[in-house]
Design an enzyme around this catalytic site. Sequence first.
Site, PDB file in Angstrom:
ATOM      1  N   ASN A 181       0.856  -1.185   0.000  1.00  0.00           N
ATOM      2  CA  ASN A 181       0.000   0.000   0.000  1.00  0.00           C
ATOM      3  C   ASN A 181       0.891   1.234   0.000  1.00  0.00           C
ATOM      4  O   ASN A 181       1.856   1.317   0.762  1.00  0.00           O
ATOM      5  CB  ASN A 181      -0.905   0.027   1.230  1.00  0.00           C
ATOM      6  CG  ASN A 181      -1.766   1.286   1.263  1.00  0.00           C
ATOM      7  OD1 ASN A 181      -2.791   1.368   0.593  1.00  0.00           O
ATOM      8  ND2 ASN A 181      -1.355   2.284   2.033  1.00  0.00           N
ATOM      9  N   TYR A 185       0.822  10.043   3.978  1.00  0.00           N
ATOM     10  CA  TYR A 185       0.433  10.261   5.370  1.00  0.00           C
ATOM     11  C   TYR A 185       1.390  11.277   5.992  1.00  0.00           C
ATOM     12  O   TYR A 185       2.605  11.188   5.808  1.00  0.00           O
ATOM     13  CB  TYR A 185       0.509   8.958   6.175  1.00  0.00           C
ATOM     14  CG  TYR A 185      -0.266   7.811   5.577  1.00  0.00           C
ATOM     15  CD1 TYR A 185      -1.613   7.928   5.276  1.00  0.00           C
ATOM     16  CD2 TYR A 185       0.365   6.589   5.307  1.00  0.00           C
ATOM     17  CE1 TYR A 185      -2.332   6.868   4.728  1.00  0.00           C
ATOM     18  CE2 TYR A 185      -0.341   5.517   4.765  1.00  0.00           C
ATOM     19  CZ  TYR A 185      -1.688   5.672   4.480  1.00  0.00           C
ATOM     20  OH  TYR A 185      -2.388   4.623   3.940  1.00  0.00           O
ATOM     21  N   ARG A 198       0.630   9.305  10.812  1.00  0.00           N
ATOM     22  CA  ARG A 198      -0.787   9.559  11.050  1.00  0.00           C
ATOM     23  C   ARG A 198      -1.606   9.062   9.857  1.00  0.00           C
ATOM     24  O   ARG A 198      -1.473   9.556   8.742  1.00  0.00           O
ATOM     25  CB  ARG A 198      -1.058  11.046  11.261  1.00  0.00           C
ATOM     26  CG  ARG A 198      -2.502  11.308  11.691  1.00  0.00           C
ATOM     27  CD  ARG A 198      -2.904  12.749  11.586  1.00  0.00           C
ATOM     28  NE  ARG A 198      -4.237  12.945  12.112  1.00  0.00           N
ATOM     29  CZ  ARG A 198      -5.354  12.644  11.458  1.00  0.00           C
ATOM     30  NH1 ARG A 198      -5.297  12.124  10.250  1.00  0.00           N
ATOM     31  NH2 ARG A 198      -6.540  12.853  12.018  1.00  0.00           N
ATOM     32  N   LEU A 200      -5.742   7.488   8.794  1.00  0.00           N
ATOM     33  CA  LEU A 200      -7.111   7.218   9.216  1.00  0.00           C
ATOM     34  C   LEU A 200      -7.328   5.707   9.280  1.00  0.00           C
ATOM     35  O   LEU A 200      -6.675   4.941   8.561  1.00  0.00           O
ATOM     36  CB  LEU A 200      -8.096   7.861   8.241  1.00  0.00           C
ATOM     37  CG  LEU A 200      -8.069   9.394   8.200  1.00  0.00           C
ATOM     38  CD1 LEU A 200      -9.027   9.903   7.131  1.00  0.00           C
ATOM     39  CD2 LEU A 200      -8.399   9.995   9.550  1.00  0.00           C
ATOM     40  N   ARG A 203      -7.576   3.500   6.068  1.00  0.00           N
ATOM     41  CA  ARG A 203      -6.496   3.523   5.078  1.00  0.00           C
ATOM     42  C   ARG A 203      -5.689   2.226   5.103  1.00  0.00           C
ATOM     43  O   ARG A 203      -5.620   1.517   6.103  1.00  0.00           O
ATOM     44  CB  ARG A 203      -5.579   4.716   5.331  1.00  0.00           C
ATOM     45  CG  ARG A 203      -6.272   6.072   5.245  1.00  0.00           C
ATOM     46  CD  ARG A 203      -6.926   6.286   3.898  1.00  0.00           C
ATOM     47  NE  ARG A 203      -7.447   7.650   3.766  1.00  0.00           N
ATOM     48  CZ  ARG A 203      -8.212   8.059   2.778  1.00  0.00           C
ATOM     49  NH1 ARG A 203      -8.561   7.209   1.823  1.00  0.00           N
ATOM     50  NH2 ARG A 203      -8.637   9.303   2.725  1.00  0.00           N
ATOM     51  N   GLY A 204      -5.024   1.974   3.976  1.00  0.00           N
ATOM     52  CA  GLY A 204      -4.283   0.726   3.835  1.00  0.00           C
ATOM     53  C   GLY A 204      -3.149   0.583   4.823  1.00  0.00           C
ATOM     54  O   GLY A 204      -2.883  -0.516   5.331  1.00  0.00           O
ATOM     55  N   GLU A 245      -1.258   0.506  -6.127  1.00  0.00           N
ATOM     56  CA  GLU A 245      -0.722   1.799  -6.555  1.00  0.00           C
ATOM     57  C   GLU A 245       0.498   1.649  -7.463  1.00  0.00           C
ATOM     58  O   GLU A 245       0.661   2.415  -8.420  1.00  0.00           O
ATOM     59  CB  GLU A 245      -0.354   2.630  -5.326  1.00  0.00           C
ATOM     60  CG  GLU A 245      -1.527   3.091  -4.494  1.00  0.00           C
ATOM     61  CD  GLU A 245      -1.981   2.063  -3.458  1.00  0.00           C
ATOM     62  OE1 GLU A 245      -2.980   2.319  -2.765  1.00  0.00           O
ATOM     63  OE2 GLU A 245      -1.307   1.005  -3.353  1.00  0.00           O
ATOM     64  N   ASP A 294      -5.011  21.938   9.416  1.00  0.00           N
ATOM     65  CA  ASP A 294      -5.433  20.938   8.441  1.00  0.00           C
ATOM     66  C   ASP A 294      -6.298  21.560   7.352  1.00  0.00           C
ATOM     67  O   ASP A 294      -6.588  22.773   7.357  1.00  0.00           O
ATOM     68  CB  ASP A 294      -6.168  19.788   9.141  1.00  0.00           C
ATOM     69  CG  ASP A 294      -6.033  18.482   8.393  1.00  0.00           C
ATOM     70  OD1 ASP A 294      -4.966  17.852   8.495  1.00  0.00           O
ATOM     71  OD2 ASP A 294      -6.975  18.115   7.676  1.00  0.00           O
TER      72      ASP A 294
END
Length: 496
Positions: A181, A185, A198, A200, A203-204, A245, A294
């Site tokens: 993956n 990040y 970091r 979420l 996510r992979g 990817e 952010d």
Amino acid sequence: MHLRSLPPFADLSAFLNHFESGGELTRIAAPVAVELEATEIHRRVIAAGGPVLRFDTPCNSAGKPFTRPLVTNLFGTRERVAAGLGLDAADLRRFGQFLAALRAPSPPKGLGAWRELLPVVRAGLAARPKLVSWPKALEPQQVDLTALPVQTCWPGDAGPLITWGMVITRPPGVDDPRSYNLGIYRMQVLGPDRAILRWLPMRGGAKHYRMWEDLGEPMPVAVVIGCDPATLLSAVLPAPEGVGELALAGAINGRRTCLAPCRGIEMHVPVSAEIVLEGTVQPGDSALEGPFGDHTGYYNDAECYPVLQLSALHARADAPYLSTFTGRAPDEPAVIGAAMSDVFAPLLTQAVPDILDVHLPPETCSYRMAVLSVDKRYPGQARRAMMAFWSLLPQFTMTKYVIAVDRDIDIRNWSDVMWAVATRADPQRDLMVLERTPVDQLDFASPEVGLGGKLGIDATIKIGAETNRPFADRLTMPEDLVSRVDGRWEELFGGT
């Protein structure tokens, strides 16, 4: 189908040279502080649709210069995002059609259709990564993140933040690049050899980390800062199901992605890499990350995330350090997101034929709001389309507001969309509220972290069982009259 109009770029330097030769890269020789000052310059330039920025003398807050140049605003315009894919900006939707074909190729119907399928076949051949030896240009360096011109973007940030780190992870077991993956990040620098990753939960990278943690084993991680643009963008593209990817990067470039084995961990990295970090994440090793400014335009709360312990750093002698800032649009994520709307659309319309087009307004933090153009034919269709949208891609689970409009509405024109909401939607009938659904953890509007509501607005003309009264006819002029006035415009106003 995806047919490049630009030759593949071997690495980031080749991509930068392309922009410099075209007058789209500005070198700044004067010293610029990586703490706040570089961000403020970048903010003004991206708002004006300006060039790639290369700071040749980035320095720390004490004025001491770093040895590497700082590059920002790489994807600061729609045209540069498209160039990273080898395309003109007008061809982004065609690229989306190419991704849709990779996801579900249509059987050919005749010789012409076979020719159209050839790019998909070539993409399949280019999708397999090619393993090669370690490039001599990637030389070992002292493991010291503080020697890199890592930006501190906002005054309330917890510290320096690596923003364009392409984090490569894999599941436990045999090192197979097909299972990798790649994700962008952010990484808070804690010291010379430690940084927080970091990601979420959906996510992979987070998924791989949970697998290693369940086994109680350290997870190997490689981080690439700067590489060829196709691989960079593949890490943020909506890859079709089952297409990794690295495979997507090969398909975009039209040639297999070359990977080299890392020096100290069982991982491979693209040979186009400018800077490579190697390390491991120990089970349970975490630290408080943030707060950081952010894309919402606010600082996010501090939370604990895994810590990467670095064991090696390799870099090219002339490698620039690629960076960006994240804030309220316009910023690079918003520009990339707006460009990706055209890429999303064919994938969406293929999976949900009721939807004709989609627009993700960048001013609404890219994915917080979506406007759908619906081919309205039966009652309840707009609601069905909105629910299908929320379910299609992981990115769309973060979308809080969805507005569905008829095909006669220009979804990229707020005046048109708001007219449809004001005249075709009734609040007691046409608002669809979902409760306790996944939302962005950075969304302070939600009552709980990562959990909140969604609102669908059916702004289509109501038909059949949706209404008890006929809808009025829209005001329009006859086409022949419009054409006649067009023909007389110069006569009436002298060409003004």
